[in-house]
Design a protein around this motif. Sequence first.
Motif, PDB file in Angstrom:
ATOM      1  N   CYS A  20       0.787  -1.240   0.000  1.00  0.00           N
ATOM      2  CA  CYS A  20       0.000   0.000   0.000  1.00  0.00           C
ATOM      3  C   CYS A  20       0.814   1.283   0.000  1.00  0.00           C
ATOM      4  O   CYS A  20       0.268   2.341  -0.294  1.00  0.00           O
ATOM      5  N   ALA A  33      -6.148   4.076  -1.687  1.00  0.00           N
ATOM      6  CA  ALA A  33      -7.565   4.421  -1.533  1.00  0.00           C
ATOM      7  C   ALA A  33      -8.292   3.466  -0.583  1.00  0.00           C
ATOM      8  O   ALA A  33      -9.349   3.812  -0.057  1.00  0.00           O
ATOM      9  N   ALA A  34      -7.754   2.300  -0.359  1.00  0.00           N
ATOM     10  CA  ALA A  34      -8.400   1.318   0.521  1.00  0.00           C
ATOM     11  C   ALA A  34      -8.042   1.510   1.989  1.00  0.00           C
ATOM     12  O   ALA A  34      -8.707   0.949   2.860  1.00  0.00           O
ATOM     13  N   GLU A  36      -8.127   4.164   4.210  1.00  0.00           N
ATOM     14  CA  GLU A  36      -9.076   4.860   5.084  1.00  0.00           C
ATOM     15  C   GLU A  36     -10.353   4.049   5.309  1.00  0.00           C
ATOM     16  O   GLU A  36     -10.781   3.881   6.463  1.00  0.00           O
ATOM     17  N   PRO A  37     -10.980   3.471   4.276  1.00  0.00           N
ATOM     18  CA  PRO A  37     -12.159   2.635   4.536  1.00  0.00           C
ATOM     19  C   PRO A  37     -11.835   1.416   5.400  1.00  0.00           C
ATOM     20  O   PRO A  37     -12.632   1.025   6.257  1.00  0.00           O
ATOM     21  N   CYS A  38     -10.668   0.827   5.188  1.00  0.00           N
ATOM     22  CA  CYS A  38     -10.267  -0.324   5.996  1.00  0.00           C
ATOM     23  C   CYS A  38     -10.073   0.085   7.453  1.00  0.00           C
ATOM     24  O   CYS A  38     -10.495  -0.623   8.373  1.00  0.00           O
ATOM     25  N   THR A  39      -9.456   1.243   7.661  1.00  0.00           N
ATOM     26  CA  THR A  39      -9.260   1.751   9.021  1.00  0.00           C
ATOM     27  C   THR A  39     -10.600   1.954   9.720  1.00  0.00           C
ATOM     28  O   THR A  39     -10.760   1.613  10.900  1.00  0.00           O
ATOM     29  N   ARG A  40     -11.579   2.493   9.003  1.00  0.00           N
ATOM     30  CA  ARG A  40     -12.915   2.678   9.585  1.00  0.00           C
ATOM     31  C   ARG A  40     -13.541   1.342   9.984  1.00  0.00           C
ATOM     32  O   ARG A  40     -14.141   1.218  11.050  1.00  0.00           O
ATOM     33  N   LEU A  41     -13.400   0.337   9.125  1.00  0.00           N
ATOM     34  CA  LEU A  41     -13.942  -0.987   9.449  1.00  0.00           C
ATOM     35  C   LEU A  41     -13.270  -1.581  10.676  1.00  0.00           C
ATOM     36  O   LEU A  41     -13.935  -2.153  11.548  1.00  0.00           O
ATOM     37  N   ASP A  43     -11.752   0.032  13.117  1.00  0.00           N
ATOM     38  CA  ASP A  43     -12.198   0.794  14.289  1.00  0.00           C
ATOM     39  C   ASP A  43     -13.598   0.370  14.724  1.00  0.00           C
ATOM     40  O   ASP A  43     -13.866   0.201  15.920  1.00  0.00           O
ATOM     41  N   ARG A  44     -14.488   0.198  13.765  1.00  0.00           N
ATOM     42  CA  ARG A  44     -15.867  -0.206  14.083  1.00  0.00           C
ATOM     43  C   ARG A  44     -15.910  -1.608  14.677  1.00  0.00           C
ATOM     44  O   ARG A  44     -16.628  -1.868  15.648  1.00  0.00           O
TER      45      ARG A  44
END
Length: 66
Positions: A20, A33-34, A36-41, A43-44
């Motif tokens: 990456c 690009a993946a 930030e969305p992965c980090t959100r997942l 964290d959730r």
Amino acid sequence: MQLDPASTALVVVDMQNGFCHPDGSLHAPGSEAAIEPCTRLVDRAHYVGAPVVFTRAVQPPAQLDA
């Protein structure tokens, strides 16, 4: 989509600098690009108590020279 954290795990595959980061040995263009969305997942999943599993790919140095 509703998932039960008691019976759900998040598996994160190949989110490592080698793939990456632009200076990574096996950089996949556009993979940034993946992140930030992965980090959100992640964290959730941590927030709701679901287990998070990270895989790690390791290549011997000789394989990268081929």
